[in-house]
Scaffold this active site. Structure first.
Site, PDB file in Angstrom:
ATOM      1  CG  ASP A  86      -2.038   0.961   1.193  1.00  0.00           C
ATOM      2  OD1 ASP A  86      -1.721   2.227   0.859  1.00  0.00           O
ATOM      3  OD2 ASP A  86      -3.344   0.576   1.018  1.00  0.00           O
ATOM      4  CE1 TYR A 122     -21.946  16.696  -3.382  1.00  0.00           C
ATOM      5  CE2 TYR A 122     -21.745  14.636  -4.423  1.00  0.00           C
ATOM      6  CZ  TYR A 122     -21.198  15.748  -3.712  1.00  0.00           C
ATOM      7  OH  TYR A 122     -19.837  15.669  -3.289  1.00  0.00           O
ATOM      8  CE  LYS A 180     -11.786  -0.161  -9.715  1.00  0.00           C
ATOM      9  NZ  LYS A 180     -10.783  -0.781  -8.882  1.00  0.00           N
ATOM     10  CB  THR A 236      -3.123   7.747  -1.246  1.00  0.00           C
ATOM     11  OG1 THR A 236      -4.074   7.114  -1.002  1.00  0.00           O
ATOM     12  CG2 THR A 236      -2.468   6.752  -2.346  1.00  0.00           C
ATOM     13  CE1 TYR A 275     -12.922   4.413  -8.597  1.00  0.00           C
ATOM     14  CE2 TYR A 275     -15.351   4.270  -8.923  1.00  0.00           C
ATOM     15  CZ  TYR A 275     -14.114   3.721  -8.433  1.00  0.00           C
ATOM     16  OH  TYR A 275     -14.468   2.274  -7.734  1.00  0.00           O
ATOM     17  CB  ALA A 292     -13.471   6.246 -17.622  1.00  0.00           C
ATOM     18  N   PRO A 334     -21.059  16.734 -11.343  1.00  0.00           N
ATOM     19  CG  PRO A 334     -19.250  18.261 -12.170  1.00  0.00           C
ATOM     20  CD  PRO A 334     -20.086  17.503 -10.854  1.00  0.00           C
ATOM     21  CB  THR A 369     -16.832  -0.185  -9.256  1.00  0.00           C
ATOM     22  OG1 THR A 369     -18.022   0.636  -8.996  1.00  0.00           O
ATOM     23  CG2 THR A 369     -15.981   0.322 -10.549  1.00  0.00           C
ATOM     24  CG  ASP A 370     -22.234  -0.491  -8.685  1.00  0.00           C
ATOM     25  OD1 ASP A 370     -21.445   0.167  -8.717  1.00  0.00           O
ATOM     26  OD2 ASP A 370     -23.496  -0.464  -8.137  1.00  0.00           O
ATOM     27  CD  GLU A 371     -19.223   4.888  -9.377  1.00  0.00           C
ATOM     28  OE1 GLU A 371     -18.767   5.435 -10.310  1.00  0.00           O
ATOM     29  OE2 GLU A 371     -19.291   5.253  -8.218  1.00  0.00           O
ATOM     30  NE  ARG A 431     -24.186   6.308  -6.709  1.00  0.00           N
ATOM     31  CZ  ARG A 431     -24.978   6.958  -7.569  1.00  0.00           C
ATOM     32  NH1 ARG A 431     -26.052   6.501  -7.893  1.00  0.00           N
ATOM     33  NH2 ARG A 431     -24.072   8.050  -8.235  1.00  0.00           N
TER      34      ARG A 431
HETATM   35  P1  NAD Z   1      -9.854   3.529  -0.301  1.00  0.00           P
HETATM   36  O1  NAD Z   1      -9.739   4.662  -1.219  1.00  0.00           O
HETATM   37  O2  NAD Z   1     -10.320   3.432   0.945  1.00  0.00           O
HETATM   38  O3  NAD Z   1      -8.565   2.685  -0.340  1.00  0.00           O
HETATM   39  C1  NAD Z   1      -7.697   2.608  -1.491  1.00  0.00           C
HETATM   40  C2  NAD Z   1      -6.129   2.221  -0.997  1.00  0.00           C
HETATM   41  O4  NAD Z   1      -5.455   2.040  -1.963  1.00  0.00           O
HETATM   42  C3  NAD Z   1      -5.662   2.965   0.077  1.00  0.00           C
HETATM   43  O5  NAD Z   1      -5.116   2.279   1.129  1.00  0.00           O
HETATM   44  C4  NAD Z   1      -4.609   3.570  -0.802  1.00  0.00           C
HETATM   45  O6  NAD Z   1      -3.572   4.184  -0.144  1.00  0.00           O
HETATM   46  C5  NAD Z   1      -4.075   2.497  -1.801  1.00  0.00           C
HETATM   47  N1  NAD Z   1      -3.418   2.940  -2.908  1.00  0.00           N
HETATM   48  C6  NAD Z   1      -4.096   3.991  -3.658  1.00  0.00           C
HETATM   49  N2  NAD Z   1      -3.123   4.070  -4.619  1.00  0.00           N
HETATM   50  C7  NAD Z   1      -1.989   3.232  -4.578  1.00  0.00           C
HETATM   51  C8  NAD Z   1      -0.780   2.974  -5.511  1.00  0.00           C
HETATM   52  N3  NAD Z   1      -0.656   3.734  -6.453  1.00  0.00           N
HETATM   53  N4  NAD Z   1      -0.170   1.868  -4.890  1.00  0.00           N
HETATM   54  C9  NAD Z   1      -0.535   1.293  -3.828  1.00  0.00           C
HETATM   55  N5  NAD Z   1      -1.497   1.696  -3.052  1.00  0.00           N
HETATM   56  C10 NAD Z   1      -2.358   2.465  -3.526  1.00  0.00           C
HETATM   57  O7  NAD Z   1     -10.770   2.353  -1.391  1.00  0.00           O
HETATM   58  P2  NAD Z   1     -11.976   1.249  -1.145  1.00  0.00           P
HETATM   59  O8  NAD Z   1     -13.038   2.024  -0.741  1.00  0.00           O
HETATM   60  O9  NAD Z   1     -11.410   0.477  -0.092  1.00  0.00           O
HETATM   61  O10 NAD Z   1     -11.925   0.508  -2.376  1.00  0.00           O
HETATM   62  C11 NAD Z   1     -11.050  -0.585  -2.502  1.00  0.00           C
HETATM   63  C12 NAD Z   1     -11.091  -1.195  -3.919  1.00  0.00           C
HETATM   64  O11 NAD Z   1     -12.560  -1.542  -4.269  1.00  0.00           O
HETATM   65  C13 NAD Z   1     -11.007  -0.197  -5.028  1.00  0.00           C
HETATM   66  O12 NAD Z   1     -10.213  -0.805  -6.176  1.00  0.00           O
HETATM   67  C14 NAD Z   1     -12.269   0.465  -5.568  1.00  0.00           C
HETATM   68  O13 NAD Z   1     -12.416   0.703  -6.775  1.00  0.00           O
HETATM   69  C15 NAD Z   1     -13.366  -0.941  -5.329  1.00  0.00           C
HETATM   70  N6  NAD Z   1     -14.739  -0.575  -4.888  1.00  0.00           N
HETATM   71  C16 NAD Z   1     -15.181   0.118  -3.841  1.00  0.00           C
HETATM   72  C17 NAD Z   1     -16.277   0.295  -3.705  1.00  0.00           C
HETATM   73  C18 NAD Z   1     -16.947   1.168  -2.496  1.00  0.00           C
HETATM   74  O14 NAD Z   1     -17.936   1.347  -2.386  1.00  0.00           O
HETATM   75  N7  NAD Z   1     -15.924   1.740  -1.719  1.00  0.00           N
HETATM   76  C19 NAD Z   1     -17.452  -0.468  -4.394  1.00  0.00           C
HETATM   77  C20 NAD Z   1     -16.850  -1.352  -5.475  1.00  0.00           C
HETATM   78  C21 NAD Z   1     -15.605  -1.477  -5.548  1.00  0.00           C
HETATM   79  O1  DAU Z   2     -21.025   2.161  -6.840  1.00  0.00           O
HETATM   80  C1  DAU Z   2     -19.860   1.651  -6.295  1.00  0.00           C
HETATM   81  C2  DAU Z   2     -18.951   3.105  -6.073  1.00  0.00           C
HETATM   82  O2  DAU Z   2     -19.455   3.464  -4.749  1.00  0.00           O
HETATM   83  C3  DAU Z   2     -17.445   2.490  -5.857  1.00  0.00           C
HETATM   84  O3  DAU Z   2     -16.723   2.154  -7.094  1.00  0.00           O
HETATM   85  C4  DAU Z   2     -16.534   3.789  -5.472  1.00  0.00           C
HETATM   86  O4  DAU Z   2     -15.529   3.647  -5.030  1.00  0.00           O
HETATM   87  C5  DAU Z   2     -17.551   4.511  -4.178  1.00  0.00           C
HETATM   88  O5  DAU Z   2     -16.833   5.885  -4.015  1.00  0.00           O
HETATM   89  C6  DAU Z   2     -18.915   4.698  -4.420  1.00  0.00           C
HETATM   90  O6  DAU Z   2     -19.052   5.698  -5.570  1.00  0.00           O
HETATM   91  P1  DAU Z   2     -20.245   6.778  -5.300  1.00  0.00           P
HETATM   92  O7  DAU Z   2     -20.007   7.780  -6.052  1.00  0.00           O
HETATM   93  O8  DAU Z   2     -21.560   6.000  -5.360  1.00  0.00           O
HETATM   94  O9  DAU Z   2     -20.138   7.002  -3.653  1.00  0.00           O
HETATM   95  P2  DAU Z   2     -20.366   8.518  -2.814  1.00  0.00           P
HETATM   96  O10 DAU Z   2     -20.348   7.963  -1.273  1.00  0.00           O
HETATM   97  O11 DAU Z   2     -19.368   9.371  -3.274  1.00  0.00           O
HETATM   98  O12 DAU Z   2     -21.569   8.834  -3.075  1.00  0.00           O
HETATM   99  C7  DAU Z   2     -22.937   8.202  -2.861  1.00  0.00           C
HETATM  100  C8  DAU Z   2     -24.075   9.034  -3.594  1.00  0.00           C
HETATM  101  O13 DAU Z   2     -24.383  10.128  -2.645  1.00  0.00           O
HETATM  102  C9  DAU Z   2     -23.842   9.628  -4.981  1.00  0.00           C
HETATM  103  O14 DAU Z   2     -25.201   9.817  -5.628  1.00  0.00           O
HETATM  104  C10 DAU Z   2     -23.385  11.058  -4.732  1.00  0.00           C
HETATM  105  C11 DAU Z   2     -24.110  11.580  -3.322  1.00  0.00           C
HETATM  106  N1  DAU Z   2     -23.290  12.368  -2.499  1.00  0.00           N
HETATM  107  C12 DAU Z   2     -21.844  12.147  -2.041  1.00  0.00           C
HETATM  108  C13 DAU Z   2     -21.330  12.966  -1.364  1.00  0.00           C
HETATM  109  C14 DAU Z   2     -20.025  12.518  -1.080  1.00  0.00           C
HETATM  110  C15 DAU Z   2     -24.095  13.414  -1.962  1.00  0.00           C
HETATM  111  O15 DAU Z   2     -25.152  13.615  -2.293  1.00  0.00           O
HETATM  112  N2  DAU Z   2     -23.255  14.224  -1.121  1.00  0.00           N
HETATM  113  C16 DAU Z   2     -22.189  13.990  -0.926  1.00  0.00           C
HETATM  114  O16 DAU Z   2     -21.473  14.776   0.000  1.00  0.00           O
END
Ligand code: NAD
Ligand code: DAU
Length: 357
Positions: A34, A218, A165, A37, A161, A163, A293, A135-137, A225
């Site tokens: 890791d 927003y 993934k 970051t 993001y 794109a 956006p 991700t489902d995105e 979701r």
């Molecule tokens: P996060 O942002 O909490 O953690 C990302 C981790 O990756 C951090 O520890 C960071 O230090 C490390 N990292 C970033 N760039 C790096 C690099 N160049 N080299 C080594 N380490 C690096 O993310 P998360 O929410 O835990 O998501 C983990 C994975 O799951 C991601 O690939 C994300 O796309 C995917 N994912 C997340 C969600 C969600 O809801 N959070 C849903 C579906 C998929």
């Molecule tokens: O669907 C999986 C994805 O879910 C992962 O791939 C991403 O890593 C993860 O960040 C998440 O993306 P979202 O954009 O869906 O998550 P976020 O928590 O940023 O936002 C969830 C929803 O809430 C989205 O419709 C934007 C909205 N939102 C988010 C924030 C941060 C708000 O309305 N206000 C906010 O301040």
């Protein structure tokens, strides 16, 4: 080849939950690569940091020599690739880091994993797995009446993001198709739970609500979701690693679609119940702000394949998971309090056009 697994991004939200679960249940060694970051936090793994089965390497997945050395030294039987830039809003403010880590970093890992895998004997070759966490995105946005995404829904990513993934998923797919590297891809919906960085909707709302600060929603707050408790996601990944068919992709969802307003209001009510230090409902803190956006309107993820073929399904009911999450943030302010300073405040001001304080 040893029984070790190599995790990338294991100090982030999902990666650290995965490592804690893996060490507790599988008893096998883990190497965590890791970069630390802003989103990576070694404190997430305090509980196991002195366990002899845990090894931490601070470094970048884009670093060729480092990735090569780690694979040679630790001879893992699997790579589970979590490391990514993961926040959509940050990808809109500054996409470059997303291309570097999510695309180039995944390419670097794949290339070195392929070289390592080719040198294994036949038995080890057939056991090795490269699991890419996605991700489902990548599927884009659904209209209100459309059926949930399935594994065959065409990719249609709408922000930098998603794109990046999508690009990484295509690279992983190509390494299986072209070189027969035993890859697996999981596409998961929105996770929530302990250790999530407080820039994402649920922990941002909990921490702001706890401090009596405004709760940014927003646009009209009617975006939808599909929410999954992080421990369920981690269990699904372990299932796919053990029983998934190389070359296949598996959707992991919670069958739990909610609008953002439903989420924010539910959090307000829980925080009101758990913290009695405020007069009036925290719902009064909800503030509609400028929309994201290109904001995707709706995600809904069909998870029939993983249930039917691998027997996994989500175990944690949303009401229970959200209650556990709000409680965890209430009891761990020493974890999120310090995070909400320095870089976080700068980001917050840029993103929301107002200071956090
Ligand atoms: P996060 O942002 O909490 O953690 C990302 C981790 O990756 C951090 O520890 C960071 O230090 C490390 N990292 C970033 N760039 C790096 C690099 N160049 N080299 C080594 N380490 C690096 O993310 P998360 O929410 O835990 O998501 C983990 C994975 O799951 C991601 O690939 C994300 O796309 C995917 N994912 C997340 C969600 C969600 O809801 N959070 C849903 C579906 C998929
Ligand atoms: O669907 C999986 C994805 O879910 C992962 O791939 C991403 O890593 C993860 O960040 C998440 O993306 P979202 O954009 O869906 O998550 P976020 O928590 O940023 O936002 C969830 C929803 O809430 C989205 O419709 C934007 C909205 N939102 C988010 C924030 C941060 C708000 O309305 N206000 C906010 O301040």
């Amino acid at each position: 080849m040893k029984n070790t697994i190599l995790i990338t991004g294991g100090s982030g939200f999902i990666g650290s939950n995965f490592i804690l679960q893996w060490i507790a249940s599988e008893k096998m060694p883990v190497v965590n690569l890791d970069k630390l970051t802003y989103a990576g936090n070694p404190r997430n793994l305090d509980r196991i940091s002195s366990d002899s089965r845990y090894c931490f390497v601070q470094g970048d997945i884009c670093d060729r020599d480092l990735v090569h050395d780690i694979l040679e030294r630790h001879q893992p039987r699997a790579v589970v690739h979590f490391a990514a830039e993961s926040h959509v809003d940050r990808s809109i403010l500054g996409p470059e880091a997303f291309i570097k880590t999510n695309v180039n970093g995944t390419f670097n890992l794949l290339q070195h994993a392929l070289e390592y895998w080719r040198e294994l004997d036949d038995e080890a070759k057939s056991r090795f797995r490269f699991l890419h966490v996605s991700t489902d995105e990548v599927f884009g946005s659904l209209k209100p009446q459309e059926p949930p995404f399935s594994e065959t829904t065409p990719y249609s990513p709408n922000n930098p993001y998603s794109a990046s993934k999508a690009a990484s998923d295509h690279l992983v797919r190509s390494y299986h198709h072209t070189y027969a590297l035993p890859t697996l891809i999981t596409n998961c919906s929105n996770n929530y739970g302990p250790y999530q960085f407080p820039e994402k909707l649920i922990p941002l709302t909990i921490s702001n609500a706890s401090k009596g600060k405004s709760l940014p929603v927003y646009g009209d707050g009617q975006q939808r979701r599909d929410w999954l408790f992080v421990e369920d996601h981690c269990a699904a990944i372990a299932t796919v690693m053990g029983a998934g068919r190389p070359g296949e992709t598996y959707n992991i969802g919670g069958w739990n679609e909610k609008s953002n307003m439903e989420i924010v209001e539910a959090i307000c009510d829980l925080v009101d119940e758990m913290r009695l230090d405020r007069e009036g409902s925290r719902r009064n803190l909800i503030t509609f702000v400028k929309d994201r956006p290109g904001h995707d309107r709706r995600y809904s993820l069909g998870s029939d394949k993983i249930r039917e073929r691998l027997g996994w399904e989500a175990q944690v009911r949303f009401a229970d998971g959200l209650d556990r999450t709000v409680r965890w943030y209430r009891d761990n302010e020493d974890w999120w309090g310090p995070i909400r300073s320095g870089e976080y405040r700068e980001y917050y001001e840029k993103q929301y056009g107002r200071a956090l304080s």
